[in-house]
Design a protein around this motif. Structure first.
Motif, PDB file in Angstrom:
ATOM      1  N   ARG A   1     -85.639  -7.615  -0.470  1.00 46.48           N
ATOM      2  CA  ARG A   1     -84.939  -8.270   0.480  1.00 46.48           C
ATOM      3  C   ARG A   1     -86.158  -9.465   0.798  1.00 46.48           C
ATOM      4  O   ARG A   1     -87.540  -9.285   0.912  1.00 46.48           O
ATOM      5  CB  ARG A   1     -84.777  -7.896   1.787  1.00 46.48           C
ATOM      6  N   PRO A   2     -85.842 -10.787   1.053  1.00 48.07           N
ATOM      7  CA  PRO A   2     -87.177 -11.454   1.822  1.00 48.07           C
ATOM      8  C   PRO A   2     -88.085 -10.913   2.454  1.00 48.07           C
ATOM      9  O   PRO A   2     -89.186 -11.196   2.620  1.00 48.07           O
ATOM     10  CB  PRO A   2     -86.398 -12.882   2.267  1.00 48.07           C
ATOM     11  N   GLY A   3     -87.475 -10.089   3.811  1.00 48.65           N
ATOM     12  CA  GLY A   3     -88.345  -9.537   4.618  1.00 48.65           C
ATOM     13  C   GLY A   3     -89.194  -8.645   4.360  1.00 48.65           C
ATOM     14  O   GLY A   3     -90.329  -8.226   4.585  1.00 48.65           O
TER      15      GLY A   3
ATOM     16  N   ALA B   1     -94.802  -6.242  -0.584  1.00 45.27           N
ATOM     17  CA  ALA B   1     -95.025  -6.328  -2.245  1.00 45.27           C
ATOM     18  C   ALA B   1     -95.915  -7.245  -2.610  1.00 45.27           C
ATOM     19  O   ALA B   1     -96.698  -6.994  -3.451  1.00 45.27           O
ATOM     20  CB  ALA B   1     -93.473  -6.727  -2.880  1.00 45.27           C
ATOM     21  N   VAL B   2     -95.931  -8.535  -1.914  1.00 44.15           N
ATOM     22  CA  VAL B   2     -97.159  -9.567  -2.281  1.00 44.15           C
ATOM     23  C   VAL B   2     -98.336  -8.847  -1.895  1.00 44.15           C
ATOM     24  O   VAL B   2     -99.274  -9.032  -2.713  1.00 44.15           O
ATOM     25  CB  VAL B   2     -96.832 -10.781  -1.663  1.00 44.15           C
TER      26      VAL B   2
ATOM     27  N   GLY C   1     -83.058 -15.805  -4.457  1.00 50.89           N
ATOM     28  CA  GLY C   1     -82.554 -15.353  -3.049  1.00 50.89           C
ATOM     29  C   GLY C   1     -83.727 -14.820  -2.362  1.00 50.89           C
ATOM     30  O   GLY C   1     -83.692 -14.285  -1.242  1.00 50.89           O
ATOM     31  N   VAL C   2     -84.829 -14.618  -2.875  1.00 53.44           N
ATOM     32  CA  VAL C   2     -85.925 -13.932  -2.340  1.00 53.44           C
ATOM     33  C   VAL C   2     -86.974 -15.198  -1.693  1.00 53.44           C
ATOM     34  O   VAL C   2     -87.652 -15.911  -2.723  1.00 53.44           O
ATOM     35  CB  VAL C   2     -86.789 -12.970  -3.054  1.00 53.44           C
TER      36      VAL C   2
ATOM     37  N   ALA D   1     -94.442 -17.138   4.249  1.00 54.61           N
ATOM     38  CA  ALA D   1     -95.802 -16.688   4.622  1.00 54.61           C
ATOM     39  C   ALA D   1     -96.360 -15.584   3.395  1.00 54.61           C
ATOM     40  O   ALA D   1     -97.650 -15.865   3.179  1.00 54.61           O
ATOM     41  CB  ALA D   1     -95.702 -15.890   5.934  1.00 54.61           C
ATOM     42  N   ALA D   2     -95.679 -15.066   2.885  1.00 52.00           N
ATOM     43  CA  ALA D   2     -96.146 -14.183   1.723  1.00 52.00           C
ATOM     44  C   ALA D   2     -96.751 -14.907   0.444  1.00 52.00           C
ATOM     45  O   ALA D   2     -97.421 -14.623   0.159  1.00 52.00           O
ATOM     46  CB  ALA D   2     -94.911 -13.182   1.350  1.00 52.00           C
ATOM     47  N   ALA D   3     -95.860 -16.081   0.346  1.00 50.89           N
ATOM     48  CA  ALA D   3     -96.401 -16.852  -0.883  1.00 50.89           C
ATOM     49  C   ALA D   3     -97.764 -17.884  -0.471  1.00 50.89           C
ATOM     50  O   ALA D   3     -98.749 -17.667  -1.280  1.00 50.89           O
ATOM     51  CB  ALA D   3     -95.243 -17.968  -0.914  1.00 50.89           C
TER      52      ALA D   3
END
Length: 144
Positions: A82-84, A89-90, A106-107, A111-113
């Motif tokens: 999920r995006p959250g 994972a990042v 869909g992900v 901020a993670a990117a």
């Protein structure tokens, strides 16, 4: 800024050999299961990661509990979360020394990117490599 130019995405796919797939499922009806198979058929080594099924095998590969358990260089981390949950994972991908992260359809986690890019990783977001490979005409990987 995540990669969006088709040439940049194609270059990333061509330079990638080993993919850690975070969020693999052992259920054939789940997208991660099918995408792993497509990536393997295209010549990538895919290392599945899911703590709930760690120690089992999916498509002939041992399932790891965490990225940090793998112990071999990882070119790309493909994220089926999920995006959250993608941020964790990042962060794990950065710590593992991966060269890129790919967030599935869909992900989206800006901020993670941004954290991944700041750490020097290439980022693809809201796309699927199993769709992009044929769309971009990426030839199968031949063993070196």
């Amino acid at each position: 800024m995540p990669l969006t130019d088709p040439q940049d995405i194609a270059a990333l796919l061509r330079e990638t050999r080993t993919i850690a797939l975070v969020g693999i499922s052992d259920r054939p009806d789940r997208p991660s299961y099918g995408v792993m198979r497509v990536l393997q058929q295209h010549g990538y080594r895919v290392l599945p990661v899911n703590p709930q099924i760690a120690g089992e095998h999916v498509h002939g590969e041992f399932v790891w509990g965490r990225l940090s358990d793998i112990g071999v260089p990882i070119d790309m981390v493909d994220i089926f979360r999920r995006p959250g949950a993608a941020g964790e994972a990042v962060d794990d991908a950065i710590a593992a020394g991966a060269r890129s992260v790919w967030m599935q359809l869909g992900v989206v986690n800006d901020a993670a990117a941004a954290r991944a890019e700041a750490a020097g990783l290439k980022v693809v977001m809201d796309r699927c490599p199993a769709i992009e490979i044929p769309r971009l005409g990426i030839a199968p990987i031949i063993a070196d």
